[in-house]
Design a protein around this motif. Structure first.
Motif, PDB file in Angstrom:
ATOM      1  N   ARG B   6     -10.456  -6.049  -2.470  1.00  0.00           N
ATOM      2  CA  ARG B   6     -11.799  -6.536  -2.816  1.00  0.00           C
ATOM      3  C   ARG B   6     -11.764  -7.454  -4.024  1.00  0.00           C
ATOM      4  O   ARG B   6     -12.409  -8.485  -4.057  1.00  0.00           O
ATOM      5  N   ARG B   7     -10.989  -7.049  -5.037  1.00  0.00           N
ATOM      6  CA  ARG B   7     -10.915  -7.850  -6.263  1.00  0.00           C
ATOM      7  C   ARG B   7     -10.328  -9.223  -5.948  1.00  0.00           C
ATOM      8  O   ARG B   7     -10.829 -10.244  -6.385  1.00  0.00           O
ATOM      9  N   VAL B  10     -12.836 -11.423  -4.502  1.00  0.00           N
ATOM     10  CA  VAL B  10     -13.743 -11.981  -5.505  1.00  0.00           C
ATOM     11  C   VAL B  10     -13.114 -13.198  -6.178  1.00  0.00           C
ATOM     12  O   VAL B  10     -13.743 -14.244  -6.336  1.00  0.00           O
ATOM     13  N   TYR B  11     -11.836 -13.069  -6.534  1.00  0.00           N
ATOM     14  CA  TYR B  11     -11.174 -14.177  -7.229  1.00  0.00           C
ATOM     15  C   TYR B  11     -11.068 -15.397  -6.315  1.00  0.00           C
ATOM     16  O   TYR B  11     -11.247 -16.525  -6.751  1.00  0.00           O
ATOM     17  N   VAL B  13     -13.117 -16.198  -3.840  1.00  0.00           N
ATOM     18  CA  VAL B  13     -14.430 -16.830  -3.715  1.00  0.00           C
ATOM     19  C   VAL B  13     -14.763 -17.620  -4.975  1.00  0.00           C
ATOM     20  O   VAL B  13     -15.275 -18.744  -4.922  1.00  0.00           O
ATOM     21  N   ALA B  14     -14.452 -17.051  -6.143  1.00  0.00           N
ATOM     22  CA  ALA B  14     -14.753 -17.740  -7.401  1.00  0.00           C
ATOM     23  C   ALA B  14     -14.006 -19.063  -7.470  1.00  0.00           C
ATOM     24  O   ALA B  14     -14.570 -20.100  -7.847  1.00  0.00           O
ATOM     25  N   LEU B 305      -9.489 -16.312 -14.087  1.00  0.00           N
ATOM     26  CA  LEU B 305      -9.104 -15.456 -12.964  1.00  0.00           C
ATOM     27  C   LEU B 305      -7.772 -14.775 -13.249  1.00  0.00           C
ATOM     28  O   LEU B 305      -7.599 -13.586 -12.981  1.00  0.00           O
ATOM     29  N   ASN B 308      -8.304 -11.906 -15.505  1.00  0.00           N
ATOM     30  CA  ASN B 308      -8.911 -10.777 -14.808  1.00  0.00           C
ATOM     31  C   ASN B 308      -7.872 -10.002 -14.006  1.00  0.00           C
ATOM     32  O   ASN B 308      -7.865  -8.773 -13.984  1.00  0.00           O
TER      33      ASN B 308
END
Lengths: 300, 327
Positions: B6-7, B10-11, B13-14, B305, B308
């Motif tokens: 999932r993480r 997110v990265y 998509v960002a 990113l 993160n």
């Protein structure tokens, strides 16, 4: 809610914050009375230090810094407050929908929220602003709001998820209330303290972002705001020639709004999250429990 | 170390979002930026340069999807285009020159603020309600609310111009030759003091606030009581039992704040005329050097990113419970 207001009143920090913010707002409101001189008019020689005639001195262009300060409060505060409200509205709605509907809606919204959250805002703002050229207050507002709603959305989402399965929500659902009514009439009122924190935090963020953009020269230079005052002062190398009043006045204005809002936010945080409290009540309790701990030792 | 899928989503998509922004914004703006850029190149506008700029900003007869594919393949080859201001240098060259200085500033400020902010937060939570807490905690919230521009200008005026304690520009004394010697490092350090002190207050405020609230909730946990029951001293319980676990939310917050730190470093570098990415971005935005502005956004997104991702990995190292779960 009544309890909240009492607590707010008892907190010296919150009262101080409220007074600072209210004073600045009143100053902005009564600008025509407080500073009758046109902020764009040349009233004296270049970079005059503060005198009785010009309380905050003059700029490089010989304009009155005091009157620029008073008039500049108007757009600075208006854009800051409006943007803060806009950010909060966006974040709250997205958070409510994600938290209430769950499932695929939540997965999509949460993905977008987290993605926008990790993109560095200021470089994105600069990209948007530099393609748009110099931007007016409304464009600055839109740009800031569209890049900074995720903080609020995340908080709202987790709160909504906690409320979603409470009895009163289940009851409303069983009665056959439509979803929008459950969200806005049943759940939303429970989020009021959170929304309060969100609004104040967003206004702080909006003012920081707005100042940054205007300082970098993306604001309309003819529009007198605290941010463009900083930009103009920087361009006329006010600091290097020692004209501290030219930079000091707008800087003090922005710092004061920040201070006032931060004091308010600190109190809101304590109301919403009693665990964090550190006010007079807590120190009293700690003192008592320390005494109680000492007593048995003394008895021994 | 496994990172939740999932993480990574997110990265992804960002990053995609940043690329799409870079691609669409110039194409959506009224009036193409291309003519302005070619005008700016002036006599240096060779057909090759004009072609490169046109292709990048959509002034070519090609369907939009094809343009996007070309753009992406270009990025995959680290081709960020040519700088308009510094032509014939490429954007990658321009950014590489200044990225190191920003990384140095940001890392120093983060390490410094972590030490200060986390200790202040831990002590404030430990002595909750005491005089220390009553002063430090509201003060931290105030620090977050004051824009770095203001702090930077105040520092510059006080310590740079009036007291003349620190130099007011550049990353090191321009008379020195960069080299591995003490004089050079001393100069670099001396020039970094004011920028780091400008970046830090916001970070210290954030770290203190996060640390205090997470420490307060950790202090109620069983393992803290356990530490006390073992008869360990206050300091030992505070740092090796409570603070260690209370650090986790601080780390998450740090990764999310990195975007804001870059924002702060842009302003700080401009105030102190420090030759990092921020100053490059500023000169680029004044010169309307769009390829550099775009490259900047991509680079900073990538850095955020990356940080993160690093935090996701560190999380497992710091929190033994997560390590167990994943094993």
């Amino acid at each position: 809610m009544n309890f909240g207001w009492q607590l707010l009143w008892r907190q010296k920090k919150a009262v101080a914050g409220l007074i600072i913010v209210a004073a600045l707002c009143l100053m902005a409101l009564f600008a025509p009375i407080l500073a009758p001189t046109d902020p764009g008019e040349r009233v004296g020689r270049s970079h005059q230090p503060p005198t009785v005639e010009h309380y905050f001195g003059t700029t490089k262009m010989g304009r009155d810094v005091y009157s620029q300060f008073v008039w500049g409060a108007r757009p600075s505060l208006a854009v800051g407050f409006a943007t803060g409200l806009f950010i909060t509205a966006l974040g709250t709605i997205i958070g409510l929908f994600a938290g209430y509907f769950g499932g695929r809606t939540d997965a999509t919204l949460d993905l977008i929220t987290n993605a926008v959250l990790v993109i560095p805002n200021i470089p994105l703002l600069i990209l948007l602003a530099s393609f748009a050229g110099t931007v007016g207050p409304v464009a600055i507002m839109m740009i800031i709001a569209l890049t900074s709603w995720p903080w609020g959305a995340r908080m709202t989402r987790s709160q909504t998820m906690a409320l979603r399965n409470r009895e009163f929500v289940t009851a409303a659902r069983m009665v056959g209330e439509p979803s929008w009514r459950i969200i806005f009439v049943e759940i939303l009122p429970n989020l009021v303290p959170l929304i309060g924190i969100n609004i104040v935090g967003s206004i702080i963020y909006a003012i920081v972002a707005q100042t940054t953009l205007e300082y970098l020269g993306f604001g309309d230079p003819l529009n007198v705001t605290w941010g463009t005052m900083l930009y103009n002062a920087q361009n006329s190398s006010a600091i290097i020639v020692g004209a501290w009043w030219d930079i000091g006045a707008p800087a003090a204005g922005i710092a004061l709004v920040g201070l006032g809002l931060a004091l308010l936010n600190f109190t809101f945080d304590e109301i919403a999250n009693p665990q964090l409290r550190s006010g007079p009540a807590l120190s009293r309790w700690l003192r008592l429990s320390r005494l109680r701990k000492r007593e048995p030792e003394a008895a021994r | 170390m496994r990172i939740p899928l999932r993480r990574l989503g997110v990265y992804f998509v960002a990053f995609l979002f940043a690329i799409v922004m870079n691609f669409t914004v110039p194409r959506l703006m009224p009036g193409s930026p291309v003519d302005g850029m070619i005008a700016q190149l002036g006599p240096r506008a060779t057909p090759a340069a004009i072609g490169a700029i046109k292709a990048r900003f959509g002034a070519v007869e090609q369907p939009i999807l094809g343009q996007f594919v070309d753009y992406i393949t270009g990025l995959a080859r680290f081709d960020l285009g040519v700088s308009v201001k510094y032509y014939p240098q490429t954007v990658t060259q321009v950014l590489a020159r200044s990225a190191g200085w920003t990384a140095f500033l940001v890392t120093t400020a983060i390490i410094f603020s972590l030490c200060v902010g986390v200790s202040l937060g831990a002590v404030a939570a430990w002595r909750r309600g005491g005089r220390f807490d009553a002063f430090v905690s509201p003060f931290s919230v105030v620090l977050i609310a004051i824009p770095p521009v203001i702090i930077g200008l105040a520092t510059l005026f006080t310590f740079g111009v009036t007291l003349r304690w620190f130099p007011v520009g550049y990353a090191y004394n321009p008379d020195l030759d960069p080299g591995l010697n003490f004089t050079f490092f001393g100069s670099v350090f001396w020039h970094a003091v004011m920028p780091v002190l400008t970046l830090s207050p916001y970070l210290i405020g954030e770290f203190q606030t996060t640390m205090r609230s997470s420490m307060i909730s950790v202090l109620g946990e069983d393992y803290v009581t356990m530490g006390r029951a073992k008869g360990l001293g206050e300091t030992a319980v505070m740092f090796s039992y409570a603070a260690r676990n209370a650090m986790l939310p601080v780390l998450t917050n740090l990764a999310l704040m990195l975007g804001a730190v870059f924002g702060g470093s842009i302003v700080t570098e401009i105030v102190f005329n420090y030759p990092g990415l921020g100053l490059t971005l500023f000169t680029a935005s004044v010169a309307r050097d769009y390829p550099v502005i775009q490259g900047q956004l991509l680079l900073m997104t990538m850095a955020t990113l990356g940080a993160n991702l690093l935090v996701d990995i560190l999380y497992g190292v710091v929190d033994p419970r997560i390590r167990e779960e994943r094993a």
